[in-house]
Design a protein around this motif. Structure first.
Motif, PDB file in Angstrom:
ATOM      1  N   GLY A  26      13.537   9.737  -2.022  1.00 19.79           N
ATOM      2  CA  GLY A  26      14.093   8.826  -2.385  1.00 19.79           C
ATOM      3  C   GLY A  26      14.327   7.784  -1.631  1.00 19.79           C
ATOM      4  O   GLY A  26      15.886   6.506  -1.013  1.00 19.79           O
ATOM      5  N   LEU A  27      13.659   7.568  -0.404  1.00 18.47           N
ATOM      6  CA  LEU A  27      13.716   6.510   0.969  1.00 18.47           C
ATOM      7  C   LEU A  27      12.908   5.364   0.617  1.00 18.47           C
ATOM      8  O   LEU A  27      12.788   4.297   1.747  1.00 18.47           O
ATOM      9  N   GLY A  28      11.969   5.145  -0.374  1.00 17.64           N
ATOM     10  CA  GLY A  28      11.066   4.054  -0.694  1.00 17.64           C
ATOM     11  C   GLY A  28      10.222   3.544   0.285  1.00 17.64           C
ATOM     12  O   GLY A  28       9.902   4.618   1.637  1.00 17.64           O
ATOM     13  N   GLY A  29       9.862   2.550   0.715  1.00 15.23           N
ATOM     14  CA  GLY A  29       8.711   2.469   2.113  1.00 15.23           C
ATOM     15  C   GLY A  29       9.232   0.887   2.607  1.00 15.23           C
ATOM     16  O   GLY A  29       9.552   0.391   2.146  1.00 15.23           O
ATOM     17  N   ALA A  82       1.112  -1.196   0.140  1.00 14.04           N
ATOM     18  CA  ALA A  82       0.280  -0.225  -0.070  1.00 14.04           C
ATOM     19  C   ALA A  82       1.058   1.454   0.072  1.00 14.04           C
ATOM     20  O   ALA A  82       0.602   2.370  -0.647  1.00 14.04           O
ATOM     21  N   ASP A  83       1.989   1.366   0.860  1.00 12.04           N
ATOM     22  CA  ASP A  83       2.943   1.983   0.954  1.00 12.04           C
ATOM     23  C   ASP A  83       3.052   2.991  -0.569  1.00 12.04           C
ATOM     24  O   ASP A  83       3.588   4.002  -0.884  1.00 12.04           O
ATOM     25  N   THR A  84       4.055   1.543  -1.328  1.00 14.93           N
ATOM     26  CA  THR A  84       4.731   1.692  -2.874  1.00 14.93           C
ATOM     27  C   THR A  84       3.504   1.894  -3.231  1.00 14.93           C
ATOM     28  O   THR A  84       3.424   3.032  -3.755  1.00 14.93           O
ATOM     29  N   HIS A  85       2.342   1.100  -3.270  1.00 13.69           N
ATOM     30  CA  HIS A  85       1.500   1.851  -4.103  1.00 13.69           C
ATOM     31  C   HIS A  85       0.919   3.129  -4.526  1.00 13.69           C
ATOM     32  O   HIS A  85       0.785   4.263  -5.097  1.00 13.69           O
ATOM     33  N   ASP A  86       0.987   4.160  -2.581  1.00 14.52           N
ATOM     34  CA  ASP A  86       0.405   5.194  -3.225  1.00 14.52           C
ATOM     35  C   ASP A  86       1.639   6.231  -3.107  1.00 14.52           C
ATOM     36  O   ASP A  86       1.190   7.501  -3.856  1.00 14.52           O
ATOM     37  N   ARG A  87       2.449   6.097  -3.150  1.00 15.48           N
ATOM     38  CA  ARG A  87       4.544   6.391  -4.099  1.00 15.48           C
ATOM     39  C   ARG A  87       3.729   6.590  -5.509  1.00 15.48           C
ATOM     40  O   ARG A  87       4.340   7.074  -5.780  1.00 15.48           O
ATOM     41  N   MET A  88       3.216   5.470  -6.254  1.00 14.67           N
ATOM     42  CA  MET A  88       3.459   5.568  -7.713  1.00 14.67           C
ATOM     43  C   MET A  88       2.531   7.134  -7.744  1.00 14.67           C
ATOM     44  O   MET A  88       2.782   7.280  -8.968  1.00 14.67           O
ATOM     45  N   GLY A  89       1.301   7.023  -7.517  1.00 13.26           N
ATOM     46  CA  GLY A  89       0.898   8.299  -7.415  1.00 13.26           C
ATOM     47  C   GLY A  89       0.888   9.772  -6.910  1.00 13.26           C
ATOM     48  O   GLY A  89       0.729  10.510  -7.234  1.00 13.26           O
ATOM     49  N   GLY A  90       2.443   9.977  -6.566  1.00 19.73           N
ATOM     50  CA  GLY A  90       3.035  10.995  -5.752  1.00 19.73           C
ATOM     51  C   GLY A  90       3.743  12.006  -6.859  1.00 19.73           C
ATOM     52  O   GLY A  90       3.769  11.745  -8.163  1.00 19.73           O
ATOM     53  N   ALA A  91       4.368  13.098  -6.742  1.00 16.03           N
ATOM     54  CA  ALA A  91       4.666  14.312  -8.255  1.00 16.03           C
ATOM     55  C   ALA A  91       5.690  13.705  -9.045  1.00 16.03           C
ATOM     56  O   ALA A  91       6.206  13.802  -9.951  1.00 16.03           O
ATOM     57  N   ILE A  92       6.806  12.547  -7.392  1.00 15.94           N
ATOM     58  CA  ILE A  92       7.976  13.131  -7.959  1.00 15.94           C
ATOM     59  C   ILE A  92       8.082  11.235  -9.421  1.00 15.94           C
ATOM     60  O   ILE A  92       8.250  11.345 -10.147  1.00 15.94           O
ATOM     61  N   LEU A  93       7.176  10.645  -8.991  1.00 11.70           N
ATOM     62  CA  LEU A  93       7.200   8.592  -9.833  1.00 11.70           C
ATOM     63  C   LEU A  93       6.103   9.524 -10.906  1.00 11.70           C
ATOM     64  O   LEU A  93       5.638   8.540 -11.816  1.00 11.70           O
ATOM     65  N   SER A  94       5.208  10.363 -10.735  1.00 10.30           N
ATOM     66  CA  SER A  94       4.345  10.602 -11.638  1.00 10.30           C
ATOM     67  C   SER A  94       4.804  10.826 -13.037  1.00 10.30           C
ATOM     68  O   SER A  94       4.040  11.137 -14.208  1.00 10.30           O
ATOM     69  N   LEU A 125      16.578   7.772 -12.057  1.00  8.35           N
ATOM     70  CA  LEU A 125      15.465   7.798 -11.457  1.00  8.35           C
ATOM     71  C   LEU A 125      15.587   7.396 -10.023  1.00  8.35           C
ATOM     72  O   LEU A 125      15.568   5.754  -9.780  1.00  8.35           O
ATOM     73  N   ILE A 126      14.819   7.940  -8.950  1.00 12.30           N
ATOM     74  CA  ILE A 126      14.898   7.341  -7.814  1.00 12.30           C
ATOM     75  C   ILE A 126      13.846   7.184  -7.327  1.00 12.30           C
ATOM     76  O   ILE A 126      12.843   8.069  -7.864  1.00 12.30           O
ATOM     77  N   ASP A 127      13.047   6.378  -5.944  1.00  8.30           N
ATOM     78  CA  ASP A 127      12.043   6.743  -5.490  1.00  8.30           C
ATOM     79  C   ASP A 127      11.765   7.766  -5.032  1.00  8.30           C
ATOM     80  O   ASP A 127      12.608   8.149  -4.245  1.00  8.30           O
ATOM     81  N   GLY A 128      10.537   7.705  -5.168  1.00  8.69           N
ATOM     82  CA  GLY A 128      10.095   9.123  -4.374  1.00  8.69           C
ATOM     83  C   GLY A 128       9.669   9.178  -2.758  1.00  8.69           C
ATOM     84  O   GLY A 128      10.557   8.392  -2.322  1.00  8.69           O
ATOM     85  N   THR A 185      10.233  -1.559   0.201  1.00  7.22           N
ATOM     86  CA  THR A 185      10.292  -1.731  -1.063  1.00  7.22           C
ATOM     87  C   THR A 185      10.884  -0.131  -1.405  1.00  7.22           C
ATOM     88  O   THR A 185      11.118   0.239  -1.311  1.00  7.22           O
ATOM     89  N   MET A 186      11.526  -0.617  -2.782  1.00  5.72           N
ATOM     90  CA  MET A 186      12.435   0.528  -3.200  1.00  5.72           C
ATOM     91  C   MET A 186      12.717   0.917  -4.249  1.00  5.72           C
ATOM     92  O   MET A 186      12.615  -0.261  -5.322  1.00  5.72           O
ATOM     93  N   GLY A 187      11.971   1.836  -5.004  1.00  6.51           N
ATOM     94  CA  GLY A 187      12.561   1.608  -6.853  1.00  6.51           C
ATOM     95  C   GLY A 187      13.037   2.863  -7.315  1.00  6.51           C
ATOM     96  O   GLY A 187      13.442   3.720  -7.011  1.00  6.51           O
TER      97      GLY A 187
END
Length: 497
Positions: free
Chosen positions: A308-311, A81-93, A302-305, A274-276
């Motif tokens: 840069g610390l992931g979830g 859920a934490d990872t999914h939430d970050r997918m819609g964030g400003a950085i990963l958008s 490209l680093i996760d939102g 999880t880290m992107g």
């Protein structure tokens, strides 16, 4: 006439002797059959009690595995859920501007992960607490069943005897309250409740079964994976340049996680991270001297939102608090160490270490979690290996012997129907006017090979994996057989008559 009378008297004695012998032999056979049935039923109770303990031990192990699976799912879904939430964030958008194809990314983005996590978070504590209560109920059932078996053994034997011979019964004299009572006590003491969550070797024995790789699944032990959401394609912005040559972009997640049993065996701990990460390249041409055309390539990481610390996600069943341990119980499978590598595997180790050191496992699913208090097994489950795997050596030392009696008055011998004044008669001469007999049985453990033709020998005893299995209460391979009475038991029975 005198000769005829003498011959008639002798003939009558022979007839009476044959009649009495036949009636006594028939009564003795029926009595012995009744005694054997009674003794065998007592042995069956022994075997049933051991098998009941084995089945409930297995049920406790299965429920403990179910608990750690729920703790693992709680941690995994929280991280998802934490990872999914970050997918819609400003950085990963940026995936809307950078790549030309985002099929896998869009699929993952449309999954209702947060809803699933929310529902599971609500029911997980109820499920874990229910499983732990069920394990405790099995503990109490084992003890109650064992006590009831010891109390009922002679009573059931007596009932079976009476159903086979209505006039017979188990004696209530010195033999039963002496020899048989001591045998029941010895059998009862041959198994005991052991602690399942202290530092003893018996507790380790139970914990080893629970955490064994044949009990837990790979998801529980080590959840290293590459989640589906990712993109890999050319770069939209780069293709718009007038001097465009080539481009490529990639972004994806790496996940790691695992669950361990704590060192004191009273907590299940789970951690997921999880880290992107990814990169983007863009190659363009430009005029230069002397070749006329040169190429320039720019690579952008490209680093996760979330800075840069992931979830991450966490879970615990047992006392609340920090993680405090990264390997836990000494015999946890190697693959579970450091929570499935979440603390040492880049790139998820960054959010993993943050979760371990700062965030913690979160609220406990059950403050009384971890391995529950007790399980039943042999009194000395880690004793020396017997020199030969005979039934007596493998759990069958605890024989139950019953003495059964049949009143002489109920045996229809000549003296029962001839008038007392009859000159020619033959008394049966039963001591104390009672017929008695003994019978013995025992329960023993035997897990044979399918091609075992060597009966109870060490060579024939071993399992299909070529290991010899000692008597235990983890496998329901207990059975019953009649055994011969000892000379000491016969002598004691004779002395009591």
């Amino acid at each position: 006439m005198i000769f005829t009378l003498a011959f008639a008297a002798a003939t009558a004695l022979v007839v009476l002797l044959l009649f009495n012998s036949g009636m006594l032999a028939n009564a003795k056979t029926r009595l012995q059959n009744a005694a054997d049935a009674g003794a065998y039923s007592a042995g069956v109770l022994q075997a049933r009690d051991h098998n009941f303990s084995a089945y409930t031990n297995r049920a406790m192990v299965a429920n403990q595995v179910a608990v750690v699976q729920l703790v693992s799912l709680k941690s995994y879904l929280e991280d998802a859920a934490d990872t999914h939430d970050r997918m819609g964030g400003a950085i990963l958008s940026l995936e809307e501007l950078i790549p030309t194809s985002t099929t896998a990314w869009d699929f993952g983005k449309n999954l209702p992960i947060e809803n699933v996590n929310s529902v599971f978070a609500a029911i997980a504590p109820i499920a874990v607490q229910g499983l732990d209560l069920l394990i405790q109920a099995f503990e109490k059932a084992q003890e109650a069943h064992h006590v009831a078996t010891a109390l009922d053994m002679v009573l059931v034997a007596d009932e079976v005897v009476k159903r086979n011979d209505i006039d017979a019964k188990v004696t209530t004299g010195g033999f039963t309250v002496g020899k048989t009572a001591f045998q029941v006590k010895d059998w009862s003491n041959s198994t005991k409740q052991h602690s399942a969550n202290d530092s003893s070797s018996e507790a380790d024995r139970f914990a080893d079964v629970v955490v064994n790789e044949n009990s837990t699944d790979l998801f529980t032990r080590n959840r290293f994976s590459v989640p589906v959401p990712m993109w890999a394609s050319t770069v939209n912005l780069c293709t718009m340049l007038p001097n465009y040559v080539s481009s490529f972009t990639f972004f994806g997640f790496t996940h790691a996680g695992g669950s361990i049993l704590s060192e004191d065996k009273k907590r299940w701990l789970s951690l997921d991270a999880t880290m992107g990460t990814g990169f983007q390249t863009c190659t363009v041409w430009y005029p230069c001297f002397p070749s006329g055309i040169c190429y320039a390539t720019e690579t952008t990481p490209l680093i996760d939102g979330n800075f840069g610390l992931g979830g991450s996600g966490g879970g615990v069943a047992g006392a609340s608090g920090d993680y405090n341990e990264s390997s836990g119980y000494k015999n946890n499978p190697f693959s579970t160490k450091l929570y499935g590598g979440a603390l040492i595997t880049p790139p998820p180790m960054v959010p993993g270490l943050i979760r371990y050191s700062i965030t913690g496992p979160g609220s406990t699913l059950d403050s009384s979690g971890g391995l529950q208090n007790y399980y039943r097994d042999m009194t000395d489950p880690l004793g020396s290996i017997p020199k030969d795997q005979t039934p007596e050596e493998n759990g069958g030392k605890y024989t139950i012997t019953i003495e059964v009696e049949h009143p002489g008055a109920a045996i229809r011998t000549a003296s029962k129907f001839l008038p007392a004044s009859t000159i020619v008669k033959l008394d049966d001469g039963l001591k104390s006017n009672t017929m008695r007999t003994l019978s013995s049985s025992h329960a023993y453990f035997y897990r044979s090979k399918t091609d075992d033709l060597k009966s109870f020998t060490r060579n024939g005893w071993h399992r299909d994996d070529d290991k010899a299995e000692l008597a235990n209460l983890f496998n329901p391979y207990w059975q019953t057989r009649l055994v011969d009475r000892t000379l000491a038991e016969r002598t004691l029975s004779w002395a009591a008559q």
